[in-house]
Design an enzyme around this catalytic site. Structure first.
Site, PDB file in Angstrom:
ATOM      1  N   ILE A 100       0.826  -1.209   0.000  1.00 48.48           N
ATOM      2  CA  ILE A 100       0.000   0.000   0.000  1.00 48.48           C
ATOM      3  C   ILE A 100       0.867   1.269   0.000  1.00 48.48           C
ATOM      4  CG2 ILE A 100      -0.215   0.354   2.516  1.00 48.48           C
ATOM      5  CD1 ILE A 100      -3.261   0.660   2.043  1.00 48.48           C
ATOM      6  N   HIS A 155       6.326 -12.009   5.787  1.00 44.12           N
ATOM      7  CA  HIS A 155       6.129 -11.646   4.379  1.00 44.12           C
ATOM      8  C   HIS A 155       7.472 -11.336   3.739  1.00 44.12           C
ATOM      9  CE1 HIS A 155       5.628  -8.178   7.037  1.00 44.12           C
ATOM     10  NE2 HIS A 155       6.248  -7.470   6.109  1.00 44.12           N
TER      11      HIS A 155
HETATM   12  P1  AMP Z   1       7.213  -4.690   7.300  1.00 42.88           P
HETATM   13  O1  AMP Z   1       7.502  -3.282   7.738  1.00 42.88           O
HETATM   14  O2  AMP Z   1       8.381  -5.442   6.770  1.00 42.88           O
HETATM   15  O3  AMP Z   1       6.458  -5.446   8.365  1.00 42.88           O
HETATM   16  O4  AMP Z   1       6.256  -4.561   6.035  1.00 42.88           O
HETATM   17  C1  AMP Z   1       4.890  -4.349   6.151  1.00 42.88           C
HETATM   18  C2  AMP Z   1       4.442  -3.766   4.859  1.00 42.88           C
HETATM   19  O5  AMP Z   1       3.035  -3.892   4.772  1.00 42.88           O
HETATM   20  C3  AMP Z   1       4.762  -2.265   4.691  1.00 42.88           C
HETATM   21  O6  AMP Z   1       5.600  -2.080   3.554  1.00 42.88           O
HETATM   22  C4  AMP Z   1       3.391  -1.637   4.527  1.00 42.88           C
HETATM   23  O7  AMP Z   1       3.392  -0.569   3.599  1.00 42.88           O
HETATM   24  C5  AMP Z   1       2.553  -2.810   4.054  1.00 42.88           C
HETATM   25  N1  AMP Z   1       1.137  -2.690   4.322  1.00 42.88           N
HETATM   26  C6  AMP Z   1       0.550  -2.304   5.482  1.00 42.88           C
HETATM   27  N2  AMP Z   1      -0.783  -2.334   5.362  1.00 42.88           N
HETATM   28  C7  AMP Z   1      -1.042  -2.753   4.092  1.00 42.88           C
HETATM   29  C8  AMP Z   1      -2.231  -2.976   3.343  1.00 42.88           C
HETATM   30  N3  AMP Z   1      -3.449  -2.772   3.877  1.00 42.88           N
HETATM   31  N4  AMP Z   1      -2.125  -3.391   2.061  1.00 42.88           N
HETATM   32  C9  AMP Z   1      -0.906  -3.581   1.503  1.00 42.88           C
HETATM   33  N5  AMP Z   1       0.252  -3.401   2.156  1.00 42.88           N
HETATM   34  C10 AMP Z   1       0.188  -2.991   3.426  1.00 42.88           C
END
Ligand code: AMP
Ligand code: ZN
Length: 114
Positions: free
Chosen positions: A31, A100
């Protein structure tokens, strides 16, 4: 996990911008993209962090990387190159506690990462 964002995306409760899915993993656009292609590969199973991986997850981790390769192919970044990243806990800046794999590409990446 009922209160996990990525579990909700995996079970369809929240609709992600899907790029790839199979029976073990889904991949959707971040996102808040940090590169022209920024896709997250997420296992359907809830595993909070890299520290929680068990030997039984060995095949699943392989499936995550195969999905990343497929994402890169679909996005047209295989030849140019791309980066795969798993952030674990505070010092790496993990913000969603469902494991992820970030797939980032479409621009040159600096090294070392910040
Ligand atoms: P991390 O900081 O490695 O845990 O990565 C989490 C990722 O999830 C970040 O890059 C966020 O931008 C992404 N993220 C959070 N909420 C969403 C969402 N609703 N849809 C897609 N990506 C998301
Ligand atoms: Zn989850």
């Amino acid at each position: 996990m009922t209160d996990c964002l990525f579990c909700k995306m995996a079970n369809g409760e929240i609709e992600p911008d899907l790029v790839y899915e199979d029976d073990e993993v889904i991949a959707f656009r971040d996102i808040n993209p940090q590169a022209p292609t920024h896709v997250l590969v997420v296992p359907r199973e809830h595993i909070p962090t890299l520290n929680d991986l068990q030997p039984r997850h060995a095949e699943l981790v392989g499936r995550m990387f195969l999905a990343a390769k497929e994402v890169a192919r679909k996005e047209g970044i295989q030849e140019g190159g791309y980066r795969t990243v798993v952030n674990c806990n505070r010092d790496a800046g993990q913000s969603v506690f469902h494991i992820h794999l970030h797939v980032l590409g479409g621009r040159p990446m600096a090294w070392p990462p910040g």
